[in-house]
Design an enzyme around this catalytic site. Structure first.
Site, PDB file in Angstrom:
ATOM      1  N   HIS A  79       0.813  -1.221   0.000  1.00  0.00           N
ATOM      2  CA  HIS A  79       0.000   0.000   0.000  1.00  0.00           C
ATOM      3  C   HIS A  79       0.845   1.270   0.000  1.00  0.00           C
ATOM      4  O   HIS A  79       0.347   2.341  -0.319  1.00  0.00           O
ATOM      5  CB  HIS A  79      -0.997  -0.004   1.172  1.00  0.00           C
ATOM      6  CG  HIS A  79      -0.406   0.315   2.504  1.00  0.00           C
ATOM      7  ND1 HIS A  79      -0.127  -0.646   3.458  1.00  0.00           N
ATOM      8  CD2 HIS A  79      -0.046   1.494   3.067  1.00  0.00           C
ATOM      9  CE1 HIS A  79       0.375  -0.070   4.536  1.00  0.00           C
ATOM     10  NE2 HIS A  79       0.434   1.231   4.330  1.00  0.00           N
ATOM     11  N   ASP A 110       0.072  -7.679   1.763  1.00  0.00           N
ATOM     12  CA  ASP A 110       0.432  -6.263   1.680  1.00  0.00           C
ATOM     13  C   ASP A 110       1.943  -6.106   1.584  1.00  0.00           C
ATOM     14  O   ASP A 110       2.569  -5.344   2.328  1.00  0.00           O
ATOM     15  CB  ASP A 110      -0.115  -5.503   2.902  1.00  0.00           C
ATOM     16  CG  ASP A 110      -0.030  -3.985   2.731  1.00  0.00           C
ATOM     17  OD1 ASP A 110       0.131  -3.524   1.585  1.00  0.00           O
ATOM     18  OD2 ASP A 110      -0.102  -3.274   3.736  1.00  0.00           O
ATOM     19  N   GLY A 176       3.428   6.340   7.985  1.00  0.00           N
ATOM     20  CA  GLY A 176       4.850   6.518   7.718  1.00  0.00           C
ATOM     21  C   GLY A 176       5.676   5.367   8.243  1.00  0.00           C
ATOM     22  O   GLY A 176       6.783   5.107   7.782  1.00  0.00           O
ATOM     23  N   SER A 178       4.608   2.275   7.999  1.00  0.00           N
ATOM     24  CA  SER A 178       4.258   1.113   7.173  1.00  0.00           C
ATOM     25  C   SER A 178       5.461   0.589   6.403  1.00  0.00           C
ATOM     26  O   SER A 178       6.171   1.341   5.745  1.00  0.00           O
ATOM     27  CB  SER A 178       3.153   1.490   6.181  1.00  0.00           C
ATOM     28  OG  SER A 178       1.952   1.781   6.841  1.00  0.00           O
TER      29      SER A 178
END
Length: 210
Positions: A79, A110, A176, A178
């Protein structure tokens, strides 16, 4: 007059046993506390900033990644780069490096694996699952605050409907963070910081590195 002396001497073995028990109970546990400072010094140089740009070369997404597998491979969340026209990675030195290829992605986990022009030191990946209660630390760039260190524990191991495994952690993460590495006591990557529950208290989740 000798009786008190004899009685006192008779109690000495019991006192010795009691003292040994007390010392044993107060001795440090065999599981040492995580060396956050040492792990950060070793692993921090492998953590990068991932920036996605739109078709007009404007920054549209921002997250964290880290070197793994080899010196030109960066792992992050899908993402973070999803929908980007181009991607760059900011190395710990401050140098911006182009992503030349997105070599693999997984929507279920993800996950995105990037090939970049620059290079860095890859982190080891943990080969076993963590235990609930195990101490961990996270390195990321929450709200643009680069190379932020946070600590916590594995608070749960969950499966979502499609059987995707997730690690629930208490180490604070924010937008941020992630794609940032979640590290164990040996400095190996247990997982990637992925999302958090907005209205929860320390309800943060990581996808397993395995």
């Amino acid at each position: 007059m000798r009786l008190p002396i004899v009685a006192s001497l008779a109690r000495l073995p019991w006192l010795a046993v009691l003292t040994a028990l007390i010392v044993g109970m107060s001795s440090p546990d065999t599981c040492e506390a995580i060396d956050a400072q040492g792990i950060f010094l070793r692993a921090g140089g492998s953590v990068v900033v991932v920036v996605g740009y739109d078709a007009y070369k404007r920054p549209g997404s921002f997250g964290t990644g880290f070197f793994a597998l080899d010196s030109h491979t960066v792992v992050t969340n899908l993402h973070v780069i999803n929908g980007a026209s181009s991607i760059e990675v900011k190395l710990p030195t401050g140098t911006m490096s182009k992503v030349v290829e997105v070599t693999r992605t997984s929507k279920a986990y993800d996950l995105a694996i990037l090939r970049i022009e620059g290079s860095g030191s890859p982190l080891d990946l943990a080969t076993t699952k963590p235990q609930v209660g195990e101490e961990i630390l996270a390195i990321g760039h929450p709200k643009g605050l680069e190379r932020t260190l946070s600590t916590g524990v594995v608070s749960g191991i969950r499966k979502v409907k499609n059987e995707t495994l997730l690690y629930q952690i208490t180490a604070p993460i924010s937008p941020g963070s992630s794609g940032g590495p979640i590290l164990n006591q040996q400095g190996a990557v247990l997982g990637l910081a992925t999302f958090y529950v907005l209205d929860g208290q320390n309800l943060n989740f990581a996808v397993p590195a395995s």
